[in-house]
Design an enzyme around this catalytic site. Structure first.
Site, mmCIF file in Angstrom:
data_model
loop_
_atom_site.group_PDB
_atom_site.id
_atom_site.type_symbol
_atom_site.label_atom_id
_atom_site.label_comp_id
_atom_site.label_asym_id
_atom_site.label_seq_id
_atom_site.Cartn_x
_atom_site.Cartn_y
_atom_site.Cartn_z
ATOM 1 N N LYS A 1 52.977 -51.964 69.008
ATOM 2 C CA LYS A 1 52.723 -51.406 68.099
ATOM 3 C C LYS A 1 53.727 -50.608 67.349
ATOM 4 C CE LYS A 1 50.018 -49.873 64.822
ATOM 5 N NZ LYS A 1 48.732 -49.416 64.697
ATOM 6 N N THR B 1 47.249 -45.219 68.091
ATOM 7 C CA THR B 1 48.828 -45.455 68.175
ATOM 8 C C THR B 1 49.272 -44.189 68.462
ATOM 9 O OG1 THR B 1 48.554 -47.256 66.405
ATOM 10 C CG2 THR B 1 50.553 -45.876 66.775
ATOM 11 N N LYS C 1 53.529 -40.444 60.933
ATOM 12 C CA LYS C 1 53.467 -40.177 62.451
ATOM 13 C C LYS C 1 53.941 -41.445 63.226
ATOM 14 C CE LYS C 1 49.696 -41.416 64.533
ATOM 15 N NZ LYS C 1 49.105 -42.385 65.299
ATOM 16 N N LEU D 1 41.739 -42.854 67.733
ATOM 17 C CA LEU D 1 41.873 -41.406 67.685
ATOM 18 C C LEU D 1 43.148 -41.458 66.775
ATOM 19 C CD1 LEU D 1 40.861 -40.307 70.916
ATOM 20 C CD2 LEU D 1 39.436 -39.941 68.738
ATOM 21 N N PRO D 2 43.471 -40.242 66.003
ATOM 22 C CA PRO D 2 44.714 -40.266 65.022
ATOM 23 C C PRO D 2 46.010 -40.219 65.863
ATOM 24 C CG PRO D 2 42.798 -38.683 64.452
ATOM 25 C CD PRO D 2 42.467 -39.265 65.712
ATOM 26 N N ASN E 1 45.179 -35.840 70.126
ATOM 27 C CA ASN E 1 43.706 -36.054 69.940
ATOM 28 C C ASN E 1 43.267 -36.826 71.237
ATOM 29 O OD1 ASN E 1 44.275 -36.448 66.566
ATOM 30 N ND2 ASN E 1 42.864 -34.884 67.262
#
Length: 329
Positions: free
Chosen positions: A202, A127, A277, A96-97, A101
């Site tokens: 990440k 992420t 983001k 998911l973004p 979300n």
């Protein structure tokens, strides 16, 4: 307990030597049970396809129904919402973004945790903020399920070819079960530690990636202005100490490489908005841990500026184009 509840899928890790063969065979027979997949965007779509290629029955959903068409044509069962996925599968992957979300998909009115089965393995490859991963893990634990964070590196190309790198955080005893699925979609599956450490790895990787891409773009632009052929400059960089992934694998200058977004008007790939983001997540964690990240902060500012200038949906390597336009070229 969760691993036991998922049945013979994980028994191989707990068998004594004299029954290894029997347990291994049982696990193999159970391994092709249904897998849920939620989020079929640029990354999730090819990831789900690779699960199908490896023989896993996939039950999928996405907030945009049209995103489900390709995997449905390949045999995936499509349902209306995450709760329905959880009702049918006890192994679920989400891609998911953003943090909001993920929170909605797991804990919302039609979220996974509304119908999750005890013993289910929930793997989130989004992420997001590490603190959100920890919150989702705690919520899943209350329902008798196991949550692991497993964000990826490699981009759309690696997702399509099944060569992603997964950075996994969660209970170590659950790693073998997670790796069974993730290995169908990635060439590297690395255990990082407890829940949230996958996200930490990440975020650090993407901060370095952004800094490297900006540095490569500035370097290529300077060389071009000094009269160097961009292909020649890239060749020299890639046989010298300045070599990096952004120069030799994902060069930001149009015409230098084939098969990368810079050769396709920066379409596809990893969006500038998503990079902004991720850099925001890095900034938040740096602030919380009182860690100085001056170059990370500058990279964040630049990618936010790009989003405001119309680059949000272009690949993050479009920073080269942004720099050229800033100087009036």
């Amino acid at each position: 307990m969760a691993a036991v509840l998922r049945g013979s899928r994980y028994l191989v890790g707990r068998c004594s030597k004299h029954v290894d063969f029997v347990c291994g065979s049982t696990r193999s027979m159970a391994s092709k049970t249904q897998v849920g997949f939620i989020g079929l965007g640029n990354m999730g779509n090819p990831m789900a396809k690779n699960l199908l290629k490896h023989g896993y029955p996939v039950i999928a959903t996405d907030v945009f129904p049209e995103s489900c068409k390709e995997v449905q044509e390949l045999g995936a069962q499509i349902v209306d919402n995450p709760a329905e996925v959880a009702d049918k599968a006890d192994r679920i992957i989400t891609m998911l973004p953003s943090s909001p979300n993920v929170i909605d998909v797991y804990t919302g009115p039609n979220g996974i945790l509304k119908k999750v089965k005890k013993g289910s393995l929930l793997i989130d490859s989004s992420t997001i903020d590490p603190s959100v991963s920890k919150e989702m893990a705690a919520a899943a634990e209350k329902m008798g399920a196991v949550f692991m964070d497993a964000p990826v590196s490699g981009g759309v190309g690696a997702a399509s070819s099944g060569k992603l790198t997964f950075m996994v955080g969660g209970a170590e005893e659950e790693f073998t079960a997670a790796k069974e699925l993730l290995s169908c979609m990635g060439a590297n599956v690395v255990y990082c530690g407890q829940v949230g450490t996958g996200q930490a790895a990440k975020i650090c990787n993407n901060m370095l990636l952004a800094i490297g891409m900006i540095g490569t773009s500035e370097t290529m632009n300077l060389g071009i202005r000094l009269g160097l052929d961009p292909k020649l400059l890239a060749k020299i960089l890639n046989m010298s100490s300045g070599r990096c992934w952004s120069s030799d694998t994902y060069n930001p200058v149009p015409g230098v490489m084939e098969g990368v977004p810079s050769g396709n008007n920066y379409q596809g790939g990893f969006g500038t908005q998503l990079m902004a983001k991720d850099l925001g997540l890095a900034q938040n964690t740096a602030t919380n841990t009182k860690t100085p990240v001056p170059l990370g902060s500058l990279a964040h500012q630049m990618y936010r500026m790009m989003c405001a200038r119309g680059y949000a949906n272009k690949d993050f390597s479009s920073v080269f184009q942004f720099l050229r336009e800033e100087e009036g070229q």
